[in-house]
Design a protein around this motif. Structure first.
Motif, short mmCIF file in Angstrom:
data_model
loop_
_atom_site.label_atom_id
_atom_site.label_comp_id
_atom_site.label_asym_id
_atom_site.label_seq_id
_atom_site.Cartn_x
_atom_site.Cartn_y
_atom_site.Cartn_z
N ASN A 152 -2.45 -48.26 46.10
CA ASN A 152 -2.31 -46.89 45.59
C ASN A 152 -3.48 -46.47 44.70
OD1 ASN A 152 -1.14 -44.42 45.34
ND2 ASN A 152 0.31 -45.02 43.74
N ARG A 153 -4.69 -46.76 45.15
CA ARG A 153 -5.88 -46.33 44.42
C ARG A 153 -6.75 -45.46 45.32
NH1 ARG A 153 -5.73 -51.70 42.07
NH2 ARG A 153 -6.96 -52.53 43.80
N ASP A 154 -7.51 -44.60 44.69
CA ASP A 154 -8.40 -43.71 45.44
C ASP A 154 -9.80 -44.29 45.59
OD1 ASP A 154 -6.42 -41.77 45.63
OD2 ASP A 154 -6.90 -41.02 43.62
N ASP A 198 -13.80 -45.37 39.33
CA ASP A 198 -12.92 -44.28 39.74
C ASP A 198 -13.73 -43.00 39.84
OD1 ASP A 198 -10.91 -42.39 40.10
OD2 ASP A 198 -9.47 -43.64 38.99
N THR A 199 -13.80 -42.47 41.03
CA THR A 199 -14.63 -41.27 41.23
C THR A 199 -13.94 -40.02 40.72
OG1 THR A 199 -13.67 -41.09 43.43
CG2 THR A 199 -15.81 -42.17 43.25
N GLN A 200 -12.65 -40.07 40.47
CA GLN A 200 -11.92 -38.86 40.07
C GLN A 200 -12.03 -38.58 38.58
OE1 GLN A 200 -10.49 -37.07 42.55
NE2 GLN A 200 -11.32 -38.63 43.92
N ILE A 201 -11.92 -39.61 37.73
CA ILE A 201 -11.79 -39.35 36.29
C ILE A 201 -12.86 -40.05 35.47
CG2 ILE A 201 -9.34 -38.87 36.27
CD1 ILE A 201 -8.83 -41.76 35.60
N SER A 202 -13.94 -40.43 36.14
CA SER A 202 -14.95 -41.19 35.39
C SER A 202 -15.68 -40.35 34.36
CB SER A 202 -15.97 -41.80 36.36
OG SER A 202 -16.60 -40.77 37.06
N THR A 203 -15.68 -39.02 34.53
CA THR A 203 -16.45 -38.19 33.61
C THR A 203 -15.57 -37.52 32.54
OG1 THR A 203 -16.21 -36.34 35.10
CG2 THR A 203 -18.19 -37.68 35.33
N SER A 204 -14.30 -37.85 32.54
CA SER A 204 -13.41 -37.12 31.66
C SER A 204 -13.14 -37.82 30.33
CB SER A 204 -12.08 -36.88 32.37
OG SER A 204 -11.45 -38.13 32.61
#
Lengths: 338, 338
Positions: B289-291, A301-307
């Motif tokens: 529904n995934r990014d 997941d490029t959106q939340i991989s660092t959180s």
């Protein structure tokens, strides 16, 4: 005929009587003190041990006595010392015992030479150097009757030999003031060198075992230690929550353990097959789903991989232990959601 | 705006699947794959036995997509010009030329349905190669463009009489080859026999709402999907490993029963094939529904996008379907992610 038989019986009786009398005479000769042999009759020469110190318990001491006796005096052999006889000194056993005796007799023109070889053994020791003697031995001779010795029996005393018995203990090893008991057992040699060697060997052995444990600890050395999740669990304990890369590493390790357990690559879309082949993992089906969700977030997941914070790694470590329990056939402990 | 578009179109896609699942029962997986191909702008080849619903399925999709629809039957005497034009004598007694199926709808051609494609000659396949790859055709000294065209084709693998094997170059133009099998569910099988709505295919297809999708917007929206749905470096590496495994499966420890793995594969998946695979995987991620793309998205389209591109040794071609299935399953099982 009867007369002859009576004479024969008389003769036997007389022989027995004379035998008894001679035996009692010899016994008397051994036991009773007799007058000393006149001076000049016996010429003594002796070969004593070549030293008179340094003898230890168990040592054999040889002594050769040569007696040159003028005729008609003759040695009564039964008065020679007896093997095994323990001499006493002031009522106490001296600890010196005659082990062996030999004697020879040689007739000369005017004299008779007796060579007596004596072998004594030391059976005593002490915490300090102790004086001791090879005892004086008294032998008797049969000579012509005199005023002092009407039966002709005279005695001659072979002089004693003084020497020192050495202790078997090292000086200082025994405190004499604390060890005055006469019942004290012999002091034993102290195996200091051997003990030191043994200690060194044990230390080397211990270090070797520790090294072996260290080497084998990271691999499989017990049946349950080599299983995939047991290995992964040990590796995860070394990872830190502070390093973000460690979470990826930990996830990879758990993925690898899953794949090794299943013998194929396990994904969320073939979990049903995995659970049907390894039903012990069904107890943590929800946690496995959660694991894949976390893995997807971190790796794909490029959106939340660092959180992700450190809690994810803590949760992952607990999850790995749950899997380890499952692979061991144990009931895994439930944990809260991360 | 693009996020709203993605959401709106997702609803259209879900409605499309839902409507078609009402008409063609027990084929959820093929329907999902064809939906994926439509949004990936890829041509589809259906493979299955006679009477299993291949044509019905494609007709149903054609109705939902809207736009121009043309169909041609593959026969042994079909020639390439039959796809471009046909001649006839008009009412005026003079010869006339009218556009063939490919040209009839002009640029609005959205679906070109080639029934029983393996009955057509290689010359026809050759023409189709260009139309599928470039979506252009030269005829009457003019270049025709079909920007919205998708080729749906089907073939019967069982019947070999009067058929021509589709060359690997032509197969490679198809994004997917989807096997259609009779559903195994008793309830579905019973309804296929006894439910009268399945007896009249035309009436059945007409029950589907027409033009659920706007055919002339699909190209732009497909590009939007490919832009918005991302792939992380881990996934890229995974896709690369899968690609390499199709070329040298033995290097990844993949085994197929009764097959010499060193001789099996003459050519693995092509770059175009792998590109199509990832396009389809992105669409699958969007539908779910995934990014970002997950390995599971690749798995969902892996068999259908790769199997028909593999070139096997001739000795194994007769068992192509079975071997390709086992090989690709083995590859998915052997390659880990991460």
């Amino acid at each position: 005929m009867n007369c002859q038989m009576n004479q024969l019986i008389k003769l036997i009786n007389i022989s027995l009587l004379s035998l008894i009398l001679s035996t009692s005479f010899l016994a008397n000769a051994n036991d009773e003190p007799s007058p000393e042999i006149p001076e000049g009759i016996v010429k003594l020469s002796k070969i004593n041990p070549d030293r008179n110190v340094g003898f230890l318990m168990g040592d054999i001491m040889n002594r050769t006595i040569t007696l040159e006796v003028k005729k008609p005096y003759k040695l009564i052999e039964t008065t020679l010392p007896i093997v095994g006889y323990e001499h006493r000194y002031k009522g106490q056993v001296s600890g010196i015992e005659l082990r062996k005796i030999n004697h020879t007799e040689k007739e000369n023109r005017d004299t008779t030479t007796y060579v007596i070889q004596l072998a004594y053994q030391v059976f005593t020791t002490a915490p300090v150097v102790k004086p001791a003697i090879l005892p004086a031995e008294t032998v008797k001779f049969q000579g012509p009757p005199t005023e002092e010795a009407k039966d002709g029996l005279v005695q001659y005393t072979i002089p004693e030999f003084y020497f020192r018995i050495s202790p078997m203990a090292v000086f200082g090893a025994v405190k004499i003031e604390e060890d005055m008991s006469p019942l004290r057992q012999p002091v034993l040699l102290q195996p200091y060198v051997e003990k030191q060697k043994l200690t060194a060997y044990l230390a080397v052995l211990g270090l070797s075992l520790l090294g072996l444990l260290y080497i084998l600890g990271s691999r499989a050395w017990l049946p349950l230690m080599g299983r995939p999740f047991a290995q992964a669990s040990r590796q995860l304990t070394k990872l830190s929550s502070k390093n973000p890369e460690d979470l990826k590493l930990a996830l990879s390790r758990v993925h690898k353990a899953l794949n090794t357990t299943a013998k194929y690559s396990v994904f969320s879309d073939n979990m049903d097959a995995f659970l049907s082949h390894t039903p012990s993992f069904k107890a943590i089906e929800a946690e496995i789903d959660q694991f894949f969700t976390l893995s997807h977030q971190v790796f794909f997941d490029t959106q939340i991989s660092t959180s992700h914070d450190g809690n994810s790694l803590v949760w992952l470590k607990k999850f790995c232990k749950q899997c380890r329990d499952c692979e061991r056939g144990l009931k895994p402990a439930k944990q809260k959601k991360a | 705006m693009s996020d709203k578009q993605l959401t709106d179109w997702r609803q259209h896609a879900q409605k499309l699947e839902s409507e078609i699942n009402k008409v063609v029962v027990g084929q959820q997986t093929p329907i999902r794959l064809i939906t994926t191909a439509i949004f990936s702008r890829g041509h589809v080849l259906l493979e299955g036995d006679v009477g299993v619903g291949k044509t019905t399925l494609l007709r149903a999709f054609t109705r939902c997509i809207g736009g121009g629809y043309q169909r041609i039957e593959g026969t042994i005497d079909l020639m390439p010009n039959d796809l471009v034009y046909h001649t006839y004598l008009g009412e005026d007694g003079k010869p006339h030329v009218s556009p063939g199926p490919l040209l009839m709808s002009g640029e609005n051609l959205s679906v070109f349905f080639f029934n029983e494609i393996n009955r057509a000659r290689p010359q026809v396949h050759s023409l189709l190669l260009r139309v599928m790859a470039e979506r252009t055709l030269s005829a009457f000294n003019k270049e025709y463009h079909f920007p919205h065209m998708l080729v749906f084709a089907d073939r019967n693998q069982v019947e070999k009489e009067e058929t021509f094997e589709i060359p690997s170059a032509a197969r490679d133009r198809f994004m997917m080859e989807i096997p259609i099998v009779v559903p195994d569910d008793n309830e579905i099988m019973e309804s296929l026999i006894f439910d009268t709505k399945f007896h009249n295919v035309d009436a059945l297809v007409n029950t589907i709402p027409a033009d659920i999708l706007q055919f002339d917007q699909l190209n732009d929206f497909s590009a939007l999907i490919q832009t918005k749905i991302e792939a992380t470096s881990t996934l890229r590496q995974y896709a690369l490993n899968l690609w390499r495994a199709t070329k040298t499966p033995s290097a990844y420890g993949v085994k197929v029963s009764g097959v010499d793995m060193n001789r099996l594969v003459l050519a693995g998946a092509s770059p175009r094939g792998m590109s199509m695979m990832l396009r389809a995987a992105r669409v699958n991620a969007w539908i779910n529904n995934r990014d970002s793309v997950l390995p599971e998205d690749i798995h969902a389209v892996f068999h259908s996008t790769v199997a028909h591109r593999l070139v096997f040794s001739p000795v194994y071609e007769m068992r192509r379907t079975e071997i390709a299935r086992d090989l690709l399953t083995g590859i998915v099982n052997a390659v880990a992610a991460p």
